[in-house]
Write a protein that holds these residues in place. Structure first.
Motif, PDB file in Angstrom:
ATOM      1  N   ASP A  27       0.950  -0.893   0.094  1.00 11.43           N
ATOM      2  CA  ASP A  27      -0.450  -0.665  -0.151  1.00 11.43           C
ATOM      3  C   ASP A  27       0.790   1.126   0.077  1.00 11.43           C
ATOM      4  N   GLU A  28       1.124   1.630  -0.818  1.00 13.72           N
ATOM      5  CA  GLU A  28       2.204   2.965  -1.654  1.00 13.72           C
ATOM      6  C   GLU A  28       1.027   4.304  -1.021  1.00 13.72           C
ATOM      7  N   VAL A  29       0.417   4.598  -0.813  1.00 17.57           N
ATOM      8  CA  VAL A  29       0.322   5.573  -0.547  1.00 17.57           C
ATOM      9  C   VAL A  29       0.114   5.509   1.476  1.00 17.57           C
ATOM     10  N   GLU A  30      -0.144   3.939   1.953  1.00 14.88           N
ATOM     11  CA  GLU A  30       0.413   4.134   3.731  1.00 14.88           C
ATOM     12  C   GLU A  30       1.598   4.386   3.387  1.00 14.88           C
ATOM     13  N   SER A  31       3.513   3.576   2.489  1.00 16.36           N
ATOM     14  CA  SER A  31       3.646   3.853   3.007  1.00 16.36           C
ATOM     15  C   SER A  31       5.465   4.164   2.156  1.00 16.36           C
ATOM     16  N   VAL A  32       4.562   5.786   2.532  1.00 17.19           N
ATOM     17  CA  VAL A  32       5.070   6.749   1.311  1.00 17.19           C
ATOM     18  C   VAL A  32       6.856   7.397   3.032  1.00 17.19           C
ATOM     19  N   SER A  33       7.831   7.473   2.047  1.00 15.81           N
ATOM     20  CA  SER A  33       8.663   7.907   2.981  1.00 15.81           C
ATOM     21  C   SER A  33       9.677   8.456   1.502  1.00 15.81           C
ATOM     22  N   GLU A  34      10.916   9.151   2.258  1.00 12.77           N
ATOM     23  CA  GLU A  34      11.887   9.401   1.262  1.00 12.77           C
ATOM     24  C   GLU A  34      12.715   7.962   0.491  1.00 12.77           C
ATOM     25  N   ASN A  35      12.675   7.606   1.556  1.00 16.90           N
ATOM     26  CA  ASN A  35      13.661   6.079   1.540  1.00 16.90           C
ATOM     27  C   ASN A  35      13.079   4.940   1.133  1.00 16.90           C
ATOM     28  N   PHE A  36      11.650   5.398   0.367  1.00 20.54           N
ATOM     29  CA  PHE A  36      11.189   3.915   0.367  1.00 20.54           C
ATOM     30  C   PHE A  36      11.238   3.559  -0.976  1.00 20.54           C
ATOM     31  N   ASP A  37      11.484   2.125  -1.537  1.00 25.87           N
ATOM     32  CA  ASP A  37      11.564   1.992  -2.114  1.00 25.87           C
ATOM     33  C   ASP A  37      11.433  -0.060  -2.788  1.00 25.87           C
ATOM     34  N   PRO A  38       9.575   0.647  -3.529  1.00 26.62           N
ATOM     35  CA  PRO A  38       8.856  -1.020  -3.272  1.00 26.62           C
ATOM     36  C   PRO A  38       8.990  -1.844  -3.934  1.00 26.62           C
ATOM     37  N   ALA A  39      10.210  -1.785  -4.814  1.00 30.93           N
ATOM     38  CA  ALA A  39      11.031  -2.426  -6.114  1.00 30.93           C
ATOM     39  C   ALA A  39      12.153  -3.455  -5.137  1.00 30.93           C
ATOM     40  N   LEU A  40      12.239  -3.610  -3.968  1.00 26.57           N
ATOM     41  CA  LEU A  40      13.430  -3.940  -3.232  1.00 26.57           C
ATOM     42  C   LEU A  40      12.847  -5.355  -2.832  1.00 26.57           C
ATOM     43  N   TYR A  41      10.949  -4.965  -2.669  1.00 26.15           N
ATOM     44  CA  TYR A  41      10.315  -6.532  -2.259  1.00 26.15           C
ATOM     45  C   TYR A  41       9.517  -7.041  -2.833  1.00 26.15           C
ATOM     46  N   SER A  42       9.983  -8.447  -3.582  1.00 30.72           N
ATOM     47  CA  SER A  42      10.120  -9.113  -4.798  1.00 30.72           C
ATOM     48  C   SER A  42       7.824  -9.516  -3.806  1.00 30.72           C
ATOM     49  N   PRO A  43       7.575 -10.032  -5.328  1.00 31.78           N
ATOM     50  CA  PRO A  43       6.139 -10.525  -5.219  1.00 31.78           C
ATOM     51  C   PRO A  43       6.363 -11.710  -3.653  1.00 31.78           C
ATOM     52  N   ASP A  44       7.200 -13.060  -4.398  1.00 32.96           N
ATOM     53  CA  ASP A  44       7.452 -14.139  -3.165  1.00 32.96           C
ATOM     54  C   ASP A  44       7.918 -13.436  -1.109  1.00 32.96           C
ATOM     55  N   PHE A  45       8.689 -12.622  -1.754  1.00 34.63           N
ATOM     56  CA  PHE A  45       8.794 -12.063  -0.315  1.00 34.63           C
ATOM     57  C   PHE A  45       7.348 -11.598   0.349  1.00 34.63           C
ATOM     58  N   LEU A  46       6.719 -11.004   0.109  1.00 31.48           N
ATOM     59  CA  LEU A  46       5.264 -10.564   0.116  1.00 31.48           C
ATOM     60  C   LEU A  46       3.839 -11.340   0.333  1.00 31.48           C
ATOM     61  N   ASN A  47       4.295 -12.481  -0.006  1.00 24.96           N
ATOM     62  CA  ASN A  47       3.705 -13.654  -0.690  1.00 24.96           C
ATOM     63  C   ASN A  47       4.228 -14.632   1.155  1.00 24.96           C
ATOM     64  N   GLY A  48       5.461 -14.570   1.579  1.00 26.45           N
ATOM     65  CA  GLY A  48       5.664 -15.162   2.374  1.00 26.45           C
ATOM     66  C   GLY A  48       5.325 -14.612   3.703  1.00 26.45           C
ATOM     67  N   ILE A  49       4.939 -13.372   4.261  1.00 21.22           N
ATOM     68  CA  ILE A  49       4.448 -12.673   5.058  1.00 21.22           C
ATOM     69  C   ILE A  49       3.787 -13.395   5.973  1.00 21.22           C
ATOM     70  N   LYS A  50       3.889 -13.343   7.335  1.00 16.72           N
ATOM     71  CA  LYS A  50       2.729 -14.316   8.263  1.00 16.72           C
ATOM     72  C   LYS A  50       2.196 -13.332   9.165  1.00 16.72           C
ATOM     73  N   MET A  51       1.330 -12.963   9.265  1.00 18.01           N
ATOM     74  CA  MET A  51       1.167 -11.826  10.711  1.00 18.01           C
ATOM     75  C   MET A  51      -0.051 -12.926  11.233  1.00 18.01           C
ATOM     76  N   SER A  52       0.248 -12.619  12.588  1.00 16.65           N
ATOM     77  CA  SER A  52      -1.533 -13.209  13.407  1.00 16.65           C
ATOM     78  C   SER A  52      -2.479 -12.152  13.196  1.00 16.65           C
ATOM     79  N   GLY A  53      -3.632 -13.005  13.088  1.00 16.14           N
ATOM     80  CA  GLY A  53      -4.593 -11.919  12.437  1.00 16.14           C
ATOM     81  C   GLY A  53      -5.080 -12.111  11.563  1.00 16.14           C
ATOM     82  N   VAL A  54      -4.436 -12.284  10.271  1.00 11.99           N
ATOM     83  CA  VAL A  54      -4.214 -12.328   8.863  1.00 11.99           C
ATOM     84  C   VAL A  54      -3.929 -13.768   8.250  1.00 11.99           C
ATOM     85  N   PRO A  55      -5.077 -13.440   6.832  1.00 10.96           N
ATOM     86  CA  PRO A  55      -4.946 -15.064   6.436  1.00 10.96           C
ATOM     87  C   PRO A  55      -3.867 -14.728   5.868  1.00 10.96           C
ATOM     88  N   ASN A  56      -3.243 -16.712   5.349  1.00 11.89           N
ATOM     89  CA  ASN A  56      -2.042 -16.561   5.208  1.00 11.89           C
ATOM     90  C   ASN A  56      -2.044 -16.717   3.064  1.00 11.89           C
TER      91      ASN A  56
END
Length: 208
Positions: A27-56
């Motif tokens: 969510d780039e609207v909520e993640s805006v910062s001067e040094n933030f680069d979304p290209a650093l995070y691959s789809p595989d990395f995002l898919n692998g994120i697991k958090m409490s209260g969030v479906p896998n």
């Protein structure tokens, strides 16, 4: 541990298995910062994120499997966070399920994918995950079981409980003594017959 138990039981559950994959993005609207680069995070990395209260990212389901809602879907119909349901039918875009706990037992509902943006300060961005807001729930943590009323419960204590009242919460989910089975293990994973019941005596000091 809960996820591991759910996966093992699901593997032996009869019926054809269906796989549902989430659509993950930043969510780039909520993640805006001067040094933030979304290209650093691959789809595989995002898919692998697991958090409490969030479906896998990857959900495996079969007809008849018990699931739990992860969020308040419809409070008027008591489809709230922690509600247990049973899968009735599986479609490509919709899942039909019936409520099996609480005061609305037997009520049928259709579940669809929704977009979730969980707040996790450990991540330098906000993840946007579109997935069915559910998890398989043959097993659940003691804290998540609060408010549940079941006829049979299996309590797996690989480690002793560590907070005041937690053992009571687990044991009180079942209506009769005959309805509960407990597996207790020591540090060597051998069966034992007793465990600690954590009680802080200080809280009773001012009682009359």
């Amino acid at each position: 541990m809960v996820q591991e138990i759910n996966d093992r039981i699901l593997a032996y559950f009869p019926g054809q298995e269906m796989e549902y994959l989430s659509s993950d993005s930043i969510d780039e609207v909520e993640s805006v910062s001067e040094n933030f680069d979304p290209a650093l995070y691959s789809p595989d990395f995002l898919n692998g994120i697991k958090m409490s209260g969030v479906p896998n990212h990857r959900l495996l389901l079969k007809v008849g499997v018990h699931i739990m809602l992860l969020g308040n879907i419809n409070q008027k119909k008591r489809l709230c966070n922690g509600t247990r349901l049973q899968v009735v039918s599986l479609g490509k875009h919709v899942i039909e399920a019936k409520v099996v706990s609480g005061t609305n037992i037997g009520f049928r509902t259709l579940l669809s994918r929704i977009s979730l943006t969980p707040s996790d300060k450990k991540l330098p961005f906000k993840l946007k995950r579109r997935q069915f807001p559910i998890s398989v729930c043959f097993a659940m943590t003691i804290n998540k079981s609060q408010g549940q009323s079941l006829s049979r419960v299996g309590l797996y204590l690989k480690d002793p409980v560590f907070t005041h009242g937690q053992l009571y919460v687990a044991l009180s989910r079942v209506q009769t003594r005959e309805g509960i089975k407990i597996v207790l293990l020591d540090k060597a994973s051998k069966l034992i017959s007793e465990t600690k019941n954590v009680v802080y005596k200080e809280i009773f000091g001012n009682l009359v």
